[in-house]
Design a protein around this motif. Structure first.
Motif, PDB file in Angstrom:
ATOM      1  N   ILE A  29      -6.958   4.041   1.921  1.00  0.00           N
ATOM      2  CA  ILE A  29      -6.014   4.511   0.900  1.00  0.00           C
ATOM      3  C   ILE A  29      -4.612   4.597   1.496  1.00  0.00           C
ATOM      4  O   ILE A  29      -3.637   4.155   0.883  1.00  0.00           O
ATOM      5  CB  ILE A  29      -6.448   5.877   0.321  1.00  0.00           C
ATOM      6  CG1 ILE A  29      -7.699   5.715  -0.531  1.00  0.00           C
ATOM      7  CG2 ILE A  29      -5.317   6.496  -0.506  1.00  0.00           C
ATOM      8  CD1 ILE A  29      -8.292   7.023  -0.996  1.00  0.00           C
ATOM      9  N   ILE A  37      -4.925   1.341  -5.288  1.00  0.00           N
ATOM     10  CA  ILE A  37      -5.733   2.552  -5.264  1.00  0.00           C
ATOM     11  C   ILE A  37      -6.379   2.739  -6.634  1.00  0.00           C
ATOM     12  O   ILE A  37      -5.698   2.668  -7.660  1.00  0.00           O
ATOM     13  CB  ILE A  37      -4.878   3.783  -4.888  1.00  0.00           C
ATOM     14  CG1 ILE A  37      -4.285   3.587  -3.494  1.00  0.00           C
ATOM     15  CG2 ILE A  37      -5.692   5.066  -4.970  1.00  0.00           C
ATOM     16  CD1 ILE A  37      -3.290   4.649  -3.085  1.00  0.00           C
ATOM     17  N   ILE A  41      -8.916   7.924  -8.351  1.00  0.00           N
ATOM     18  CA  ILE A  41      -8.393   8.745  -7.250  1.00  0.00           C
ATOM     19  C   ILE A  41      -7.179   9.533  -7.737  1.00  0.00           C
ATOM     20  O   ILE A  41      -7.056  10.732  -7.469  1.00  0.00           O
ATOM     21  CB  ILE A  41      -8.019   7.875  -6.029  1.00  0.00           C
ATOM     22  CG1 ILE A  41      -9.240   7.160  -5.470  1.00  0.00           C
ATOM     23  CG2 ILE A  41      -7.311   8.712  -4.965  1.00  0.00           C
ATOM     24  CD1 ILE A  41     -10.297   8.064  -4.892  1.00  0.00           C
TER      25      ILE A  41
END
Length: 69
Positions: A29, A37, A41
């Motif tokens: 990440i 990403i 998330i």
């Protein structure tokens, strides 16, 4: 919670991680652009930022967080 406090909280949490898989994922990440990403998330981070501290559960290790303890 102010951004400085959130960063310190994340650093403290990461310092206690022992799960190599989770650490690797965090490293990926860190090295990714925001477009790479997963949106989930960002959703989790937004939920975390909005949570009231008195409604949170303190976890002691990554296995507990992931339900593998």
């Amino acid at each position: 919670m102010r951004i400085e406090q959130r960063k310190i909280s994340l650093i403290n949490w990461m310092m206690n991680l022992e799960d190599e898989t989770l650490i690797g994922y965090i490293e990926r990440i860190r090295n990714s652009s925001s477009s790479e990403i997963p949106q989930e998330i960002f959703m989790i981070l937004e939920m975390s930022a909005a949570a009231k501290k008195d409604e949170c559960i303190e976890h002691t290790d990554s296995r507990t967080i992931l339900g593998r303890g």
